[in-house]
Design an enzyme around this catalytic site. Sequence first.
Site, PDB file in Angstrom:
ATOM      1  CB  CYS A 112     -51.282  18.006  25.810  1.00 24.99           C
ATOM      2  SG  CYS A 112     -50.759  17.835  24.110  1.00 24.99           S
ATOM      3  CG  HIS A 250     -48.305  19.541  27.996  1.00 19.33           C
ATOM      4  ND1 HIS A 250     -47.808  18.299  27.702  1.00 19.33           N
ATOM      5  CD2 HIS A 250     -48.585  20.128  26.800  1.00 19.33           C
ATOM      6  CE1 HIS A 250     -47.785  18.141  26.397  1.00 19.33           C
ATOM      7  NE2 HIS A 250     -48.251  19.239  25.827  1.00 19.33           N
ATOM      8  CG  ASN A 280     -45.938  17.875  23.297  1.00 20.34           C
ATOM      9  OD1 ASN A 280     -46.575  17.041  23.932  1.00 20.34           O
ATOM     10  ND2 ASN A 280     -46.486  18.965  22.789  1.00 20.34           N
TER      11      ASN A 280
HETATM   12  O1  UT7 Z   1     -49.014  19.972  23.236  1.00 22.75           O
HETATM   13  C1  UT7 Z   1     -49.406  21.208  22.750  1.00 22.75           C
HETATM   14  C2  UT7 Z   1     -49.047  21.230  21.334  1.00 22.75           C
HETATM   15  N1  UT7 Z   1     -48.217  22.138  20.732  1.00 22.75           N
HETATM   16  C3  UT7 Z   1     -47.474  23.164  21.212  1.00 22.75           C
HETATM   17  O2  UT7 Z   1     -47.412  23.486  22.347  1.00 22.75           O
HETATM   18  C4  UT7 Z   1     -46.720  23.913  20.173  1.00 22.75           C
HETATM   19  C5  UT7 Z   1     -46.689  25.388  20.404  1.00 22.75           C
HETATM   20  N2  UT7 Z   1     -45.952  26.047  19.360  1.00 22.75           N
HETATM   21  C6  UT7 Z   1     -44.604  25.979  19.234  1.00 22.75           C
HETATM   22  O3  UT7 Z   1     -43.948  25.308  20.001  1.00 22.75           O
HETATM   23  C7  UT7 Z   1     -43.951  26.812  18.157  1.00 22.75           C
HETATM   24  O4  UT7 Z   1     -44.937  27.542  17.484  1.00 22.75           O
HETATM   25  C8  UT7 Z   1     -43.124  25.979  17.133  1.00 22.75           C
HETATM   26  C9  UT7 Z   1     -41.879  25.426  17.812  1.00 22.75           C
HETATM   27  C10 UT7 Z   1     -43.959  24.835  16.556  1.00 22.75           C
HETATM   28  C11 UT7 Z   1     -42.665  26.867  15.999  1.00 22.75           C
HETATM   29  O5  UT7 Z   1     -41.936  27.978  16.502  1.00 22.75           O
HETATM   30  P1  UT7 Z   1     -42.293  29.463  16.055  1.00 22.75           P
HETATM   31  O6  UT7 Z   1     -41.359  30.350  16.734  1.00 22.75           O
HETATM   32  O7  UT7 Z   1     -43.767  29.653  16.306  1.00 22.75           O
HETATM   33  O8  UT7 Z   1     -41.941  29.447  14.519  1.00 22.75           O
HETATM   34  P2  UT7 Z   1     -42.852  29.776  13.255  1.00 22.75           P
HETATM   35  O9  UT7 Z   1     -43.824  28.658  13.002  1.00 22.75           O
HETATM   36  O10 UT7 Z   1     -43.431  31.144  13.396  1.00 22.75           O
HETATM   37  O11 UT7 Z   1     -41.790  29.794  12.115  1.00 22.75           O
HETATM   38  C12 UT7 Z   1     -40.715  30.744  12.051  1.00 22.75           C
HETATM   39  C13 UT7 Z   1     -39.810  30.405  10.901  1.00 22.75           C
HETATM   40  C14 UT7 Z   1     -40.549  30.153   9.586  1.00 22.75           C
HETATM   41  O12 UT7 Z   1     -39.732  30.620   8.539  1.00 22.75           O
HETATM   42  P3  UT7 Z   1     -40.033  32.034   7.847  1.00 22.75           P
HETATM   43  O13 UT7 Z   1     -41.439  31.948   7.339  1.00 22.75           O
HETATM   44  O14 UT7 Z   1     -39.852  33.043   8.957  1.00 22.75           O
HETATM   45  O15 UT7 Z   1     -38.985  32.092   6.783  1.00 22.75           O
HETATM   46  C15 UT7 Z   1     -40.661  28.653   9.514  1.00 22.75           C
HETATM   47  O16 UT7 Z   1     -40.768  28.184   8.196  1.00 22.75           O
HETATM   48  O17 UT7 Z   1     -39.110  29.178  11.173  1.00 22.75           O
HETATM   49  C16 UT7 Z   1     -39.336  28.255  10.114  1.00 22.75           C
HETATM   50  N3  UT7 Z   1     -39.370  26.908  10.694  1.00 22.75           N
HETATM   51  C17 UT7 Z   1     -38.273  26.164  10.876  1.00 22.75           C
HETATM   52  N4  UT7 Z   1     -36.970  26.383  10.580  1.00 22.75           N
HETATM   53  C18 UT7 Z   1     -36.094  25.410  10.906  1.00 22.75           C
HETATM   54  C19 UT7 Z   1     -40.443  26.239  11.184  1.00 22.75           C
HETATM   55  N5  UT7 Z   1     -40.046  25.042  11.652  1.00 22.75           N
HETATM   56  C20 UT7 Z   1     -38.709  24.969  11.472  1.00 22.75           C
HETATM   57  C21 UT7 Z   1     -37.744  23.989  11.778  1.00 22.75           C
HETATM   58  N6  UT7 Z   1     -36.450  24.250  11.474  1.00 22.75           N
HETATM   59  N7  UT7 Z   1     -38.069  22.809  12.367  1.00 22.75           N
END
Ligand code: UT7
Length: 323
Positions: A112, A250, A280
């Site tokens: 990115c 970004h 993204n």
């Molecule tokens: O270009 C650079 C590349 N990437 C980035 O910049 C990404 C940076 N990271 C993020 O944007 C975030 O970490 C995400 C959007 C990917 C995820 O958000 P988060 O707040 O970090 O969520 P998490 O991974 O900690 O998950 C929280 C909960 C989990 O459930 P439990 O374990 O608390 O029951 C996940 O299983 O949310 C669940 N979850 C979802 N639920 C509904 C994860 N993805 C989803 C989803 N829909 N799509």
Amino acid sequence: MSNVKIAGIGAYLPSLVVTNDRISELVETNDEWIVQRTGVSERRISEGENTSDIATKAAEIALERAGVDAKDLELIIVATISPDMFIPSVACLVQSNLDADKAACFDISVACSGFVYALEIAKGLMNSMNYKNALVVGAEVLSKVTDWTDRGTCILFGDGGGAAVLKQSDEVGLIKSYLRSDGKKGDALTIGAADIDTPFSKEKVLKDRVIKMNGREVLRFAVSAIFDGVNEVVKNTNISLDEVKYIVPHQANYRIIKSAAEKLKLGEDKFYLNLDKVGNTSSASVPIVLNEMYEKGLLKKGDKIILVAFGGGLTYGSTLLEW
Ligand code: UT7
């Protein structure tokens, strides 16, 4: 050292709009979760156009706006992590599409942060090789390296391309860049390439050829990458952050931008965002935003702007420029 200025900007997005509701037909998720956690409402997805097709379309617009004939181009750099193939590079495919026969061409793999790195590489080569112009493109078809069964990643990404034509200039343009990487954190965001499975390999080394991400780790890294990138690029210049009209980050996640703005003690309105409609798009994200700002008439000659990006590698970087 001669000045290097962005003389034309362009972007191209595939026409298919994929909404969060459509994604929730593929994986267990919903529009509310995606909007709250990321800020993304929809993204554009290729229905078959490859990275070089998208890069070429963005480049054609940038060339026209810069008043540069492709035949006169001396350098083409494409930043991408989703090339059509290993060889030829996307830059060589674009060269062929544009009949830009005079240009030196290569791709860079900086995820990115690729467009920001490519601007500085182009500036350096324009000075050392005395190139009068350069085409810098960020283009991705991330949909082909997305795991459409992984709700942690498939909600985030989109396809598209953006391009800038650089020219040597008497006026101030690209002022200063800050480029860094942290390879030890590389495992946080990966896309595997070819397997090692040959008559000579002691054991098979098989890789997932889709995006694998530790979202939490990237999120933490991203906030400090923006903080460092913005501060470092104005350090030792006579330009203060107050004089900077826009920070163009970004477009990864609205929460990242919000936290970075708080840490920098800057208003969120200084950061221009379009991730709600585009998602993204990795290396394409910064030039796609710049193009939107240009088309909306937000960029006035003399405006000071900071581009800041972060991503796989892990890599990050920023550029201070005068429009
Ligand atoms: O270009 C650079 C590349 N990437 C980035 O910049 C990404 C940076 N990271 C993020 O944007 C975030 O970490 C995400 C959007 C990917 C995820 O958000 P988060 O707040 O970090 O969520 P998490 O991974 O900690 O998950 C929280 C909960 C989990 O459930 P439990 O374990 O608390 O029951 C996940 O299983 O949310 C669940 N979850 C979802 N639920 C509904 C994860 N993805 C989803 C989803 N829909 N799509």
